[in-house]
Design an enzyme around this catalytic site. Structure first.
Site, mmCIF file in Angstrom:
data_model
loop_
_atom_site.group_PDB
_atom_site.id
_atom_site.type_symbol
_atom_site.label_atom_id
_atom_site.label_comp_id
_atom_site.label_asym_id
_atom_site.label_seq_id
_atom_site.Cartn_x
_atom_site.Cartn_y
_atom_site.Cartn_z
ATOM 1 N N ASN A 45 -8.070 -3.240 14.092
ATOM 2 C CA ASN A 45 -9.623 -3.677 13.581
ATOM 3 C C ASN A 45 -9.465 -4.790 12.646
ATOM 4 O O ASN A 45 -10.256 -4.833 11.868
ATOM 5 C CB ASN A 45 -9.909 -2.273 12.965
ATOM 6 C CG ASN A 45 -9.246 -1.627 11.633
ATOM 7 O OD1 ASN A 45 -8.396 -2.396 11.536
ATOM 8 N ND2 ASN A 45 -9.752 -0.672 11.412
ATOM 9 N N HIS B 110 -7.441 -4.904 9.854
ATOM 10 C CA HIS B 110 -7.121 -4.584 8.603
ATOM 11 C C HIS B 110 -5.776 -5.361 8.213
ATOM 12 O O HIS B 110 -4.829 -5.310 9.134
ATOM 13 C CB HIS B 110 -7.083 -3.246 8.175
ATOM 14 C CG HIS B 110 -5.949 -2.333 8.877
ATOM 15 N ND1 HIS B 110 -6.058 -0.866 9.070
ATOM 16 C CD2 HIS B 110 -4.754 -2.728 9.132
ATOM 17 C CE1 HIS B 110 -5.079 -0.724 9.566
ATOM 18 N NE2 HIS B 110 -4.218 -1.373 9.632
ATOM 19 N N GLU C 251 -9.716 -2.100 5.172
ATOM 20 C CA GLU C 251 -10.528 -1.828 6.361
ATOM 21 C C GLU C 251 -11.610 -2.786 6.502
ATOM 22 O O GLU C 251 -11.929 -3.355 5.586
ATOM 23 C CB GLU C 251 -10.921 -0.552 6.632
ATOM 24 C CG GLU C 251 -9.836 0.606 6.197
ATOM 25 C CD GLU C 251 -8.941 0.761 7.695
ATOM 26 O OE1 GLU C 251 -8.890 -0.199 8.385
ATOM 27 O OE2 GLU C 251 -8.360 1.869 7.688
ATOM 28 N N ASP D 256 0.818 -1.155 -0.144
ATOM 29 C CA ASP D 256 -0.003 0.028 -0.015
ATOM 30 C C ASP D 256 0.659 1.269 -0.111
ATOM 31 O O ASP D 256 2.092 1.252 0.219
ATOM 32 C CB ASP D 256 -1.075 0.107 1.227
ATOM 33 C CG ASP D 256 -0.572 -0.471 2.523
ATOM 34 O OD1 ASP D 256 0.809 -0.167 2.639
ATOM 35 O OD2 ASP D 256 -1.042 -0.726 3.396
HETATM 36 P P1 PGA Z 1 2.016 -1.796 12.898
HETATM 37 O O1 PGA Z 1 0.800 -1.678 11.844
HETATM 38 O O2 PGA Z 1 2.888 -2.610 12.303
HETATM 39 O O3 PGA Z 1 2.666 -0.446 12.828
HETATM 40 O O4 PGA Z 1 1.507 -2.155 14.297
HETATM 41 C C1 PGA Z 1 0.283 -2.828 11.321
HETATM 42 C C2 PGA Z 1 -0.879 -2.396 10.396
HETATM 43 O O5 PGA Z 1 -1.521 -1.294 10.612
HETATM 44 O O6 PGA Z 1 -1.242 -3.165 9.546
#
Ligand code: PGA
Length: 240
Positions: free
Chosen positions: A134, A136, A141, A66
């Site tokens: 959440n 994702h 999302e 992304d």
């Molecule tokens: P993080 O984010 O590795 O900073 O916990 C993971 C994500 O939001 O996919």
């Protein structure tokens, strides 16, 4: 789903071994890569192994999950910048073989061309994922369709909040991103999901033990035949 639990160091080392094994067998493998704090330990380990001559990315290709809409690769919060600084600058991958979705696509039709590029490269052999609180994966999302290809998303306020620590203020956090879709991720031959810390324990329980449903995007990985979760003891603490 296969679940591997250990100290962070132990599971990072086991995940890194997957890259050593894959690239030994298939030097021109296609790697799906992720940003965020979760992969940093793995990236440092891959850089170390590469410096020691234990693995080479010289023929590998990569596709990141992304990118923020509106940030170009010179912006220090763009995911292109993150990948260059945290991995690509430290391994022997050819920069032209690294791909991050463009933060300047106009619409989904243009975003979907990324899927065509992945297919043209032979498809992703090993996709790395983190997980949001959440559920994702990438920026897919909750309620993202199972059939989604690379597309533009409006970020939820919880995701913008979670990411504002990297920006000067919440107002600077982009409102949209472009992300591989759920279908794009599910097409990968093998998938690694890493999660660390107590803050991820609840969503990991839903991912592994809940019904696969689009309200928890990571739970859909239960429907893929080759997924391994690498968890520290804290992230795995409510799995029973
Ligand atoms: P993080 O984010 O590795 O900073 O916990 C993971 C994500 O939001 O996919």
């Amino acid at each position: 789903m296969k679940v591997i639990v250990g100290t962070k160091e132990e599971v990072v080392s086991q995940a890194a071994q997957r890259y050593v094994d894959l690239l030994a067998k298939k030097p021109d493998a296609v790697l799906g890569l992720a940003t965020g704090s979760t992969p940093l330990g793995l990236y440092a380990e891959l850089a170390r192994l590469c410096a020691e001559g234990k693995l080479s990315f010289a023929e590998a290709k990569s596709f990141n999950l992304d990118e923020y809409i509106g940030l170009d690769g010179t912006h220090d919060q763009s995911y292109r910048y993150f990948m260059d600084r945290n991995l690509f600058d430290h391994i022997d991958i050819k920069r032209e073989n690294t791909h991050v979705p463009s933060g300047f696509v106009k619409d989904d039709a243009e975003a979907e061309r990324y899927d065509a590029e992945i297919a043209a490269a032979g498809g992703i052999d090993l996709q790395l994922l983190g997980i949001g609180h959440n559920g994702h994966i990438g920026f897919n999302e909750p309620l993202t369709p199972f059939t989604s290809l690379t597309h533009i998303v409006k970020l939820t306020e919880s995701t913008r909040e979670a990411n504002k620590r990297f920006f000067k203020s919440i107002d600077e956090v982009p409102t949209h991103a472009v992300t591989m879709g759920i279908h794009t991720v599910m097409q990968s031959r093998s998938i690694i999901l890493m999660a660390f810390g107590e803050g991820k324990a609840d969503i990991i329980r839903k991912t592994v033990m809940g019904r696969p449903e689009i309200s928890v995007p990571a739970s859909l990985l239960q429907l893929h035949e080759d997924v391994t979760l690498y968890l520290d003891h804290e992230a795995a603490s409510v799995l029973n």
